[in-house]
Design a protein around this motif. Structure first.
Motif, short mmCIF file in Angstrom:
data_model
loop_
_atom_site.label_atom_id
_atom_site.label_comp_id
_atom_site.label_asym_id
_atom_site.label_seq_id
_atom_site.Cartn_x
_atom_site.Cartn_y
_atom_site.Cartn_z
N MET A 1 0.85 -1.19 0.00
CA MET A 1 0.00 0.00 0.00
C MET A 1 0.89 1.24 0.00
SD MET A 1 -2.84 1.17 2.83
CE MET A 1 -3.65 2.76 2.67
N GLU A 2 0.76 2.07 -1.02
CA GLU A 2 1.60 3.25 -1.15
C GLU A 2 0.99 4.41 -0.38
OE1 GLU A 2 2.31 4.16 -5.16
OE2 GLU A 2 3.41 2.31 -5.60
N SER A 3 1.87 5.30 0.12
CA SER A 3 1.41 6.45 0.90
C SER A 3 0.97 7.57 -0.03
CB SER A 3 2.55 6.94 1.80
OG SER A 3 2.17 8.13 2.45
N ASN A 4 -0.20 8.18 0.29
CA ASN A 4 -0.71 9.30 -0.48
C ASN A 4 -0.50 10.63 0.23
OD1 ASN A 4 -1.71 7.58 -2.53
ND2 ASN A 4 -3.57 7.17 -1.35
N VAL A 5 0.08 10.59 1.42
CA VAL A 5 0.32 11.81 2.20
C VAL A 5 1.59 12.48 1.71
CG1 VAL A 5 0.62 12.76 4.51
CG2 VAL A 5 -0.77 10.70 4.19
N LYS A 6 1.52 13.80 1.51
CA LYS A 6 2.67 14.57 1.04
C LYS A 6 3.48 15.03 2.26
CE LYS A 6 0.51 16.21 -3.22
NZ LYS A 6 0.13 17.41 -4.01
N TYR A 7 4.35 14.13 2.73
CA TYR A 7 5.15 14.47 3.91
C TYR A 7 6.19 15.55 3.61
CZ TYR A 7 3.19 10.25 6.01
OH TYR A 7 2.34 9.31 6.53
N GLY A 8 6.52 15.73 2.35
CA GLY A 8 7.50 16.75 2.00
C GLY A 8 7.03 18.16 2.30
N ASP A 9 5.70 18.36 2.39
CA ASP A 9 5.15 19.68 2.71
C ASP A 9 5.09 19.93 4.21
OD1 ASP A 9 4.85 20.02 0.00
OD2 ASP A 9 2.75 19.37 -0.02
N TRP A 10 5.36 18.91 5.00
CA TRP A 10 5.29 19.06 6.46
C TRP A 10 6.53 19.76 6.98
CZ3 TRP A 10 2.87 14.34 9.41
CH2 TRP A 10 1.63 14.02 8.84
N LYS A 11 6.40 20.39 8.13
CA LYS A 11 7.55 20.99 8.80
C LYS A 11 8.30 19.91 9.57
CE LYS A 11 5.55 25.59 9.31
NZ LYS A 11 5.17 26.66 10.26
N LEU A 12 9.56 20.22 9.90
CA LEU A 12 10.41 19.24 10.57
C LEU A 12 9.81 18.80 11.91
CD1 LEU A 12 13.12 17.77 10.28
CD2 LEU A 12 14.20 19.64 11.52
N GLN A 13 9.22 19.75 12.65
CA GLN A 13 8.64 19.41 13.94
C GLN A 13 7.45 18.48 13.78
OE1 GLN A 13 10.01 20.13 16.77
NE2 GLN A 13 8.43 19.21 18.05
N GLN A 14 6.65 18.70 12.75
CA GLN A 14 5.50 17.83 12.50
C GLN A 14 5.94 16.41 12.15
OE1 GLN A 14 3.73 20.26 9.39
NE2 GLN A 14 2.13 20.95 10.79
N LEU A 15 7.01 16.30 11.37
CA LEU A 15 7.53 14.98 11.01
C LEU A 15 8.02 14.23 12.24
CD1 LEU A 15 9.55 15.98 7.80
CD2 LEU A 15 7.38 14.76 7.85
N ARG A 16 8.72 14.93 13.12
CA ARG A 16 9.23 14.28 14.33
C ARG A 16 8.10 13.84 15.25
NH1 ARG A 16 14.43 18.27 15.55
NH2 ARG A 16 15.83 17.30 14.01
N GLU A 17 7.07 14.67 15.37
CA GLU A 17 5.94 14.30 16.22
C GLU A 17 5.22 13.07 15.68
OE1 GLU A 17 3.52 17.76 16.49
OE2 GLU A 17 4.91 18.84 17.82
N GLU A 18 5.09 12.99 14.37
CA GLU A 18 4.43 11.83 13.76
C GLU A 18 5.26 10.57 13.97
OE1 GLU A 18 1.51 9.68 11.84
OE2 GLU A 18 1.49 11.76 12.58
N LEU A 19 6.57 10.67 13.82
CA LEU A 19 7.43 9.52 14.05
C LEU A 19 7.42 9.09 15.52
CD1 LEU A 19 10.48 10.53 11.83
CD2 LEU A 19 8.98 8.58 11.44
N LYS A 20 7.34 10.08 16.42
CA LYS A 20 7.30 9.76 17.84
C LYS A 20 6.02 8.99 18.19
CE LYS A 20 8.18 11.95 22.30
NZ LYS A 20 8.43 13.23 23.01
N LYS A 21 4.91 9.37 17.55
CA LYS A 21 3.65 8.66 17.79
C LYS A 21 3.75 7.21 17.35
CE LYS A 21 0.68 12.73 17.21
NZ LYS A 21 -0.35 13.36 16.34
N ARG A 22 4.53 6.94 16.30
CA ARG A 22 4.64 5.59 15.77
C ARG A 22 5.74 4.78 16.46
NH1 ARG A 22 3.35 5.94 9.30
NH2 ARG A 22 1.97 7.75 9.38
N GLY A 23 6.45 5.40 17.40
CA GLY A 23 7.43 4.68 18.19
C GLY A 23 8.72 4.37 17.48
N VAL A 24 9.15 5.23 16.57
CA VAL A 24 10.42 5.02 15.86
C VAL A 24 11.32 6.22 16.10
CG1 VAL A 24 9.42 3.55 14.09
CG2 VAL A 24 9.45 6.01 13.75
N LYS A 25 12.58 6.12 15.66
CA LYS A 25 13.53 7.20 15.92
C LYS A 25 13.18 8.45 15.14
CE LYS A 25 17.10 5.64 12.88
NZ LYS A 25 18.51 5.42 12.64
N ILE A 26 13.46 9.57 15.78
CA ILE A 26 13.06 10.87 15.22
C ILE A 26 14.26 11.70 14.79
CG2 ILE A 26 10.95 10.91 16.60
CD1 ILE A 26 12.36 12.83 18.50
#
Length: 267
Positions: A1-26
């Protein structure tokens, strides 16, 4: 299943918060964080089990730390060779950039705490290429002055063997404290001399008096005399200058009195 979310438009802090929610390194650069999130979306729920969680050192509570000062005698003395050996063990050469950062006051503060026969050094170093960004550094040292673990908040400072320039700068700072019983840190706002009472430098360019009329929008030359006595035939330019001079020397003398005195003198 391919991702349709444009993570490239996110800010660095938003990316880290999303990774933290998923329990992986930020840690890492933005491109790496985006690729990590895309990989998680493509792999599904099992991705969190495949990726290694970020390593975090077990450090004492913040209240256990105290600032380094000249009266301390329990600080472990580290030699320059210890720092070089630690960097070599991580396949990195010692750089003079570390000493330059120390001299240029990149170190914000250094604190120390003891726990489980280890000495923990906590410091903060300003980023070299980013404005108003600093990285926190944690280092553990045993009683034999051997560096056990280190971690840093920067992109390449993941523990337990972080060997970035910020870690090296904090270790070099501890070395200097062992030699001089003093360290060079950033100058705080209370240490700077106040300059609000100093005269501000004039940054404008000088202007000739002849151009003032053009700037102010005047179409005629300034004449201090009343309108009734302006532009008369018996008032040549030299007398006009005399009027201006008399006005300064004899402020109580009226224009009418000067005019009469001038006529009597001519006659």
């Amino acid at each position: 299943m391919e991702s349709n979310v444009k993570y490239g438009d996110w800010k660095l802090q938003q990316l880290r918060e999303e990774l933290k929610k998923r329990g992986v390194k930020i840690s890492g650069r933005k491109k790496e964080l985006v690729e990590r999130l895309v990989g998680l979306d493509n792999l599904g729920r099992t991705a969190a089990q495949i990726l290694e969680p970020e390593y975090v050192m077990a450090v004492p509570d913040s209240a256990a730390y105290q600032d380094i000062h000249a009266g301390m005698s329990t600080i472990v003395k580290i030699t320059q060779q210890r720092l070089i050996d630690y960097l070599h063990s991580n396949e990195k050469e010692y750089e003079r950039k570390v000493e330059e950062m120390y001299i240029q006051r990149y170190v914000r503060f250094i604190r120390v705490a003891d726990k489980d026969r280890l000495q923990f050094i906590r410091g903060s170093v300003w980023a070299e290429m980013k404005k108003n960004v600093s990285y926190n550094v944690d280092i553990s040292i045993d009683k034999n002055a051997v560096i056990q673990e280190a971690q840093c908040d920067c992109a390449v400072g993941q523990g337990p063997t972080a060997h970035c320039k910020h870690v090296a700068c904090i270790i070099y700072c501890v070395i200097q404290f062992g030699i001089n019983k003093n360290i060079i840190t950033e100058v705080t706002c209370t240490q700077r001399l106040q300059t609000f009472h100093h005269a501000k430098a004039y940054k404008g360019s000088p202007m000739k008096a002849a151009k003032l009329h053009d700037v102010r929008g005047h179409t005629s030359r300034y004449d201090p005399r009343p309108e009734a006595f302006r532009n008369q035939k018996c008032y040549p330019d030299n007398f006009r200058n005399a009027v201006i001079n008399f006005q300064v020397c004899y402020p109580r003398c009226t224009i009418e009195n000067r005019r009469k005195t001038h006529k009597e003198t001519v006659l």
